[in-house]
Motif scaffolding. Structure first.
Motif, PDB file in Angstrom:
ATOM      1  N   THR A  27       0.855  -1.173   0.000  1.00 23.43           N
ATOM      2  CA  THR A  27       0.000   0.000   0.000  1.00 23.43           C
ATOM      3  C   THR A  27       0.898   1.232   0.000  1.00 23.43           C
ATOM      4  N   SER A  28       0.462   2.301  -0.670  1.00 19.58           N
ATOM      5  CA  SER A  28       1.286   3.511  -0.687  1.00 19.58           C
ATOM      6  C   SER A  28       0.410   4.745  -0.834  1.00 19.58           C
ATOM      7  N   ASP A  29       1.030   5.902  -0.734  1.00 14.73           N
ATOM      8  CA  ASP A  29       0.388   7.187  -0.970  1.00 14.73           C
ATOM      9  C   ASP A  29       1.506   8.202  -1.234  1.00 14.73           C
ATOM     10  N   PRO A  30       1.195   9.360  -1.819  1.00 14.93           N
ATOM     11  CA  PRO A  30       2.247  10.325  -2.169  1.00 14.93           C
ATOM     12  C   PRO A  30       3.098  10.791  -0.979  1.00 14.93           C
ATOM     13  N   GLU A  31       2.475  10.961   0.168  1.00 11.52           N
ATOM     14  CA  GLU A  31       3.222  11.395   1.358  1.00 11.52           C
ATOM     15  C   GLU A  31       4.225  10.327   1.784  1.00 11.52           C
ATOM     16  N   LEU A  32       3.816   9.070   1.751  1.00 10.59           N
ATOM     17  CA  LEU A  32       4.709   7.967   2.088  1.00 10.59           C
ATOM     18  C   LEU A  32       5.848   7.866   1.076  1.00 10.59           C
ATOM     19  N   GLU A  33       5.542   7.995  -0.218  1.00 10.64           N
ATOM     20  CA  GLU A  33       6.577   7.924  -1.251  1.00 10.64           C
ATOM     21  C   GLU A  33       7.643   8.996  -1.041  1.00 10.64           C
ATOM     22  N   ALA A  34       7.223  10.222  -0.700  1.00 11.61           N
ATOM     23  CA  ALA A  34       8.178  11.308  -0.458  1.00 11.61           C
ATOM     24  C   ALA A  34       9.031  11.013   0.772  1.00 11.61           C
ATOM     25  N   ALA A  35       8.410  10.506   1.827  1.00 10.29           N
ATOM     26  CA  ALA A  35       9.150  10.190   3.053  1.00 10.29           C
ATOM     27  C   ALA A  35      10.134   9.046   2.812  1.00 10.29           C
ATOM     28  N   ASN A  36       9.725   8.044   2.033  1.00 12.42           N
ATOM     29  CA  ASN A  36      10.606   6.924   1.740  1.00 12.42           C
ATOM     30  C   ASN A  36      11.822   7.367   0.931  1.00 12.42           C
ATOM     31  N   LEU A  37      11.607   8.220  -0.053  1.00 13.67           N
ATOM     32  CA  LEU A  37      12.722   8.715  -0.860  1.00 13.67           C
ATOM     33  C   LEU A  37      13.695   9.501   0.006  1.00 13.67           C
ATOM     34  N   SER A  38      13.168  10.304   0.905  1.00 15.02           N
ATOM     35  CA  SER A  38      14.017  11.064   1.826  1.00 15.02           C
ATOM     36  C   SER A  38      14.836  10.134   2.704  1.00 15.02           C
ATOM     37  N   ALA A  39      14.206   9.062   3.185  1.00  9.43           N
ATOM     38  CA  ALA A  39      14.919   8.101   4.038  1.00  9.43           C
ATOM     39  C   ALA A  39      16.014   7.386   3.261  1.00  9.43           C
ATOM     40  N   LEU A  40      15.753   7.065   1.996  1.00 13.45           N
ATOM     41  CA  LEU A  40      16.755   6.368   1.198  1.00 13.45           C
ATOM     42  C   LEU A  40      17.986   7.227   0.940  1.00 13.45           C
ATOM     43  N   HIS A  41      17.811   8.529   0.827  1.00 14.18           N
ATOM     44  CA  HIS A  41      18.938   9.400   0.483  1.00 14.18           C
ATOM     45  C   HIS A  41      20.018   9.467   1.570  1.00 14.18           C
ATOM     46  N   ILE A  42      19.771   8.883   2.742  1.00 11.12           N
ATOM     47  CA  ILE A  42      20.835   8.833   3.746  1.00 11.12           C
ATOM     48  C   ILE A  42      21.812   7.700   3.449  1.00 11.12           C
ATOM     49  N   ALA A  43      21.461   6.867   2.444  1.00 12.66           N
ATOM     50  CA  ALA A  43      22.321   5.741   2.068  1.00 12.66           C
ATOM     51  C   ALA A  43      22.847   5.924   0.645  1.00 12.66           C
ATOM     52  N   ASP A  44      24.076   5.488   0.418  1.00 16.62           N
ATOM     53  CA  ASP A  44      24.635   5.503  -0.940  1.00 16.62           C
ATOM     54  C   ASP A  44      25.013   4.104  -1.413  1.00 16.62           C
ATOM     55  N   THR A  45      24.608   3.093  -0.637  1.00 17.83           N
ATOM     56  CA  THR A  45      24.941   1.710  -0.959  1.00 17.83           C
ATOM     57  C   THR A  45      23.730   0.831  -0.647  1.00 17.83           C
ATOM     58  N   LEU A  46      23.410  -0.070  -1.596  1.00 15.74           N
ATOM     59  CA  LEU A  46      22.282  -0.980  -1.440  1.00 15.74           C
ATOM     60  C   LEU A  46      22.783  -2.415  -1.365  1.00 15.74           C
ATOM     61  N   LEU A  47      22.164  -3.223  -0.510  1.00 16.77           N
ATOM     62  CA  LEU A  47      22.475  -4.648  -0.408  1.00 16.77           C
ATOM     63  C   LEU A  47      21.245  -5.445  -0.820  1.00 16.77           C
ATOM     64  N   PHE A  48      21.476  -6.478  -1.649  1.00 14.15           N
ATOM     65  CA  PHE A  48      20.386  -7.313  -2.138  1.00 14.15           C
ATOM     66  C   PHE A  48      20.768  -8.781  -2.090  1.00 14.15           C
TER      67      PHE A  48
END
Length: 191
Positions: A27-48
């Protein structure tokens, strides 16, 4: 030194993907998408793990992803990506690296190259391996207001671990974003 945090959607009953890896229930909404993008920008490396890497690789480099989610697509394509797999060792997706094993030495080497924090997206097996090694510093869990009843549980056979709530935020979609810090020095004793 870089922190490692896990960023994942989970249903109220603890499921993070459907029986066949489906994530179309998020489930998502525009406010959540903006907050998630902001949270991701504290990282420069992804693990999968392999499954999540292949799923992300199939979507984010495409023109459709760039048109639908331009900021997220730019982030995903420009960020360093490390995949843990014994079967996948190359990709056309820029900034991708591959590792056969997930252990303290491998993670230490990745941390040495990161300038910011490191995030695990999805990748339940990677999250649980890091949890077992006590290498996760924080969890950001998007508690989706659904009971899925079946699928892959996110926390399975984990060691008891104390968490400290840093933030709880509710979004219009009903998602509750829970941000926890792992309290390594205060591990919960098994019952």
């Amino acid at each position: 030194m870089s922190r490692i945090f896990v960023f994942n959607w989970i249903s109220v009953d603890g499921i993070f993907s459907g029986p066949n890896g489906e994530t179309d229930w998020f489930t998502s909404d525009p406010e959540l998408e903006a907050a998630n993008l902001s949270a991701l920008h504290i990282a420069d490396t992804l693990l999968f793990g392999r499954v999540t890497f292949k799923m992300m690789e199939a979507f984010w480099p495409t023109p459709g992803a760039a048109a639908a989610y331009p900021e997220v697509a730019a982030y995903m394509n420009e960020t360093a990506k490390h995949s843990f797999s014994t079967t996948v060792n190359s990709s056309h997706w820029p900034h991708s690296s591959f590792h056969n094993v997930l252990n303290r030495d491998t993670v230490r080497a990745i941390k040495e190259t990161a300038k910011k924090d490191i995030v695990v997206l999805g990748s339940g097996s990677v999250s649980m391996a890091l949890q077992e090694l006590q290498l996760i510093d924080e969890y950001i869990l998007l508690l989706d207001p659904q009971l899925l009843g079946r699928g892959k549980p996110f926390f399975k056979d984990v060691d008891p671990t104390a968490l400290q709530l840093l933030e709880a935020r509710t979004f219009p979609s009903g998602i509750v974003r829970l941000h926890y810090k792992t309290v390594h020095e205060n591990r919960v004793k098994p019952r």
